[in-house]
Design a protein around this motif. Sequence first.
Motif, short mmCIF file in Angstrom:
data_model
loop_
_atom_site.label_atom_id
_atom_site.label_comp_id
_atom_site.label_asym_id
_atom_site.label_seq_id
_atom_site.Cartn_x
_atom_site.Cartn_y
_atom_site.Cartn_z
N ARG A 176 0.34 17.27 -12.28
CA ARG A 176 0.09 18.77 -12.39
C ARG A 176 1.35 19.63 -12.70
NH1 ARG A 176 -1.65 18.08 -6.02
NH2 ARG A 176 -3.91 17.43 -6.25
N PHE A 177 2.48 19.15 -12.49
CA PHE A 177 3.81 20.20 -13.13
C PHE A 177 3.46 20.12 -14.71
CE2 PHE A 177 8.06 20.11 -15.25
CZ PHE A 177 8.32 21.17 -14.69
N GLU A 212 3.85 6.05 -5.33
CA GLU A 212 3.83 5.89 -6.83
C GLU A 212 2.69 6.96 -7.33
OE1 GLU A 212 3.76 2.21 -7.87
OE2 GLU A 212 5.92 1.75 -7.71
N HIS A 213 1.34 6.67 -6.91
CA HIS A 213 0.33 7.68 -7.21
C HIS A 213 0.72 8.97 -6.84
CE1 HIS A 213 -3.91 8.59 -7.92
NE2 HIS A 213 -4.05 9.28 -6.78
N ALA A 214 1.15 9.34 -5.75
CA ALA A 214 1.27 10.70 -5.24
C ALA A 214 2.39 11.59 -6.22
CB ALA A 214 1.58 10.90 -4.00
N LEU A 215 3.31 10.65 -6.73
CA LEU A 215 4.37 11.18 -7.52
C LEU A 215 3.97 11.23 -9.05
CD1 LEU A 215 7.17 11.65 -8.34
CD2 LEU A 215 7.70 9.39 -8.63
N LEU A 216 3.02 10.52 -9.53
CA LEU A 216 2.30 10.65 -10.75
C LEU A 216 1.50 11.73 -10.62
CD1 LEU A 216 1.76 9.70 -13.63
CD2 LEU A 216 -0.17 7.92 -12.42
N THR A 222 0.97 -1.35 0.04
CA THR A 222 0.09 0.16 0.16
C THR A 222 0.69 1.24 -0.01
OG1 THR A 222 -1.79 -1.13 1.22
CG2 THR A 222 -2.06 1.26 1.20
N GLU A 223 2.03 1.29 0.99
CA GLU A 223 2.87 2.71 0.89
C GLU A 223 3.41 2.99 -0.40
OE1 GLU A 223 5.21 2.33 4.21
OE2 GLU A 223 3.92 2.18 5.78
#
Length: 213
Positions: A59-60, A50-54, A44-45
Amino acid sequence: KFLEFRIEYPCHSPTEKRWFLLHAAPLMIDGNIQGAVVFHIPVTERMEAEHALLLSETRFTNAFNYAPIGMALVSLEGRFLKVNPSLCDMFGYSASELETMNFQDLTHPEDLDTSHSHLQALLENRVKSYRLEKRYVVKNGTPIWGRVSVSAAPDSDGGPLHLVAQIEDIDRQKKLEQELTHLATTDPLTGACNRQHFLARADEEFYRSKRYG
């Protein structure tokens, strides 16, 4: 025939969603498959990271591509690595053309020394970023004024990895300032300096004469 496989899948509960990795491989005894070896690992972590990085990268990318001002990722040597459409519109070059050029190619020759000194201060970590008004030369050879903000994106060791540049077209603003200055200091009929400008220059000369004899 049973082959090794891996699969990641979510498992829901009333309060949360968790991810697991299922890794199964055949259990071979005397050349024959006698069963399977199965690993069931919580991931899960890692999946959330990975989801947060994507999400951050998305957004960038959106902010970069749709920014109303020119933006570029630039190597430490000044070569354009990635440019957005606003920068292409400003300079008149396509993205592929700009990515064969460097920052110095677009800088007006008279502003190269100033640009270089600011860049050196940034690369030597004497400043974290810098902002500068300077002249550029666009594809058709016309000089324009731009306001550039440059910062360094750090690598894992804290050193500069590449540069992030934001360039705003201020050519119309600078020309208006020059026109207003001209109107404020010259006579509209003769083009000679007006009374206010004459008295200001006279004061400067009187002061210089008094100071140096």
